[in-house]
Design an enzyme around this catalytic site. Structure first.
Site, PDB file in Angstrom:
ATOM      1  N   ASP A  13      -5.051  -0.432  15.203  1.00 23.94           N
ATOM      2  CA  ASP A  13      -5.003  -0.155  13.763  1.00 23.94           C
ATOM      3  C   ASP A  13      -4.238  -1.292  13.095  1.00 23.94           C
ATOM      4  OD1 ASP A  13      -5.165   1.377  11.329  1.00 23.94           O
ATOM      5  OD2 ASP A  13      -3.054   1.870  11.598  1.00 23.94           O
ATOM      6  N   SER A  14      -4.285  -1.298  11.773  1.00 18.39           N
ATOM      7  CA  SER A  14      -3.502  -2.285  11.023  1.00 18.39           C
ATOM      8  C   SER A  14      -2.002  -2.013  11.176  1.00 18.39           C
ATOM      9  CB  SER A  14      -3.897  -2.238   9.551  1.00 18.39           C
ATOM     10  OG  SER A  14      -3.755  -0.922   9.054  1.00 18.39           O
ATOM     11  N   CYS A  76      -8.567   2.191  12.747  1.00 20.32           N
ATOM     12  CA  CYS A  76      -8.426   1.866  11.323  1.00 20.32           C
ATOM     13  C   CYS A  76      -9.775   2.044  10.611  1.00 20.32           C
ATOM     14  CB  CYS A  76      -7.965   0.415  11.235  1.00 20.32           C
ATOM     15  SG  CYS A  76      -7.763  -0.201   9.578  1.00 20.32           S
ATOM     16  N   GLU A 155       4.318   5.908   4.688  1.00 18.51           N
ATOM     17  CA  GLU A 155       5.191   5.039   5.493  1.00 18.51           C
ATOM     18  C   GLU A 155       6.650   5.158   5.060  1.00 18.51           C
ATOM     19  OE1 GLU A 155       3.685   1.234   6.453  1.00 18.51           O
ATOM     20  OE2 GLU A 155       1.800   2.109   7.134  1.00 18.51           O
ATOM     21  N   CYS A 187      -8.911   7.499   5.720  1.00 15.87           N
ATOM     22  CA  CYS A 187      -7.882   6.474   5.961  1.00 15.87           C
ATOM     23  C   CYS A 187      -6.905   7.079   6.965  1.00 15.87           C
ATOM     24  CB  CYS A 187      -7.180   6.137   4.652  1.00 15.87           C
ATOM     25  SG  CYS A 187      -5.745   5.069   4.863  1.00 15.87           S
ATOM     26  N   HIS A 189      -3.829   7.223   7.349  1.00 19.61           N
ATOM     27  CA  HIS A 189      -2.603   7.905   6.898  1.00 19.61           C
ATOM     28  C   HIS A 189      -2.872   9.269   6.265  1.00 19.61           C
ATOM     29  CE1 HIS A 189      -1.312   3.807   7.400  1.00 19.61           C
ATOM     30  NE2 HIS A 189      -0.070   4.086   7.062  1.00 19.61           N
TER      31      HIS A 189
END
Ligand code: DGL
Length: 276
Positions: A13-14, A76, A155, A187, A189
């Site tokens: 993932d990023s 991702c 985050e 996404c 998150h």
């Protein structure tokens, strides 16, 4: 090519968000080992161009292959939408992304034939969720809405903060007016905001979590190709975590969401893993 079925699964993932996918793999494929890579030095991917995302993803795939993985999961959404097509043609082990599994389940779930997708700018701009859903049923309307602020809010650890609720209400307002019955959390998150998003959208909207669906696709793929780990997990560290920066912060976040105690996270220099 002979694939070692005891080898780990590569997941990338990023950054930290892909841990929501790793978490589903841990829960649903408990016999599999994982090598996770989070590109914490270069995130977010969601605001970057296709060429850049392909270049970054190639380096990561090369790194994961150097760790002997038997299959790769692009956790991702942005990299799945923009780079998976290219990567698939370049490697000889199975590689899957999160967009297709999410799109398929949403197309099957909708009765009103109105599906919402929330994701990064780049994922929405790629139009891939719409394309894949309409390949299954051209009558389904897909309404996309980028929600870029969700990533930094998660985050920051503000999952239950009133500010996050305010922003979520603002983003989701347009979807509430669209009469959708299915919403894809497109996404990495966003599954971490599932409760909040569900409360705002109400009971009539089914939330699709591509992370879970992807773990199911991976499970079937390993079974079909006789690649399941038969040896069981004997290693002290069956899950290994690598990042391109800020290893400590990553570890803290990982420990807050994984059903596993992450003791070590290693920082590596991706520049050593140039093009394939
Ligand atoms: N992992 C990205 C995704 O799922 C979100 C974070 C980013 O923009 O890099 O699209």
């Amino acid at each position: 090519m002979i694939i070692d079925s005891n080898a780990p699964i590569g997941v990338f993932d990023s950054g930290i968000g892909g841990l929501t996918v790793a978490r589903e793999i841990m829960r649903n494929l408990p016999s599999e080992k994982i090598v996770y890579f989070g590109d914490t030095a270069r995130l977010p991917y969601g605001s970057k161009s296709k060429d850049t995302i392909i270049r970054y993803s190639r380096q990561i795939v090369r790194f994961l292959q150097s760790r002997g993985v038997k299959a790769i999961v692009v956790a991702c959404n942005t990299a799945s939408a923009l780079a998976l097509d290219t990567l698939e043609k370049e490697i000889d082990i199975p590689i899957i992304g999160v967009v297709k599994p999410g799109a398929r389940v949403a197309a099957q779930a909708t009765e009103s034939k109105r599906v919402g997708v929330i994701a990064t700018e780049a994922t929405i701009r790629s139009g891939l969720y719409t394309k894949l859903i309409q390949e299954i049923d051209p009558e389904i309307s897909v309404i996309g809405k980028p929600c870029p602020l969700f990533v930094p809010l998660v985050e920051e650890g503000w999952r239950k903060d009133p500010i996050t609720e305010m922003i979520a209400r603002r983003y989701l307002e347009v979807l509430q007016e669209q009469d959708i019955d299915t919403l894809i959390l497109g996404c990495t998150h966003y599954p971490l905001l599932r409760k909040l998003i569900g409360d705002i959208m109400g009971d009539k909207v089914r939330l699709v979590n591509p992370a879970y669906e992807t773990s199911m696709v991976l499970k079937n793929l390993l079974a079909d190709q006789h690649m399941e780990n038969q040896g069981g997990i004997k290693e002290e560290f069956p899950y290994r975590f690598y990042v391109s920066d800020a290893a400590e912060k990553f570890k803290e976040f990982a420990n807050s969401i994984l059903p596993y105690d992450v003791e070590r996270t290693k920082q590596i220099n991706l520049e050593e893993y140039q093009e394939l």
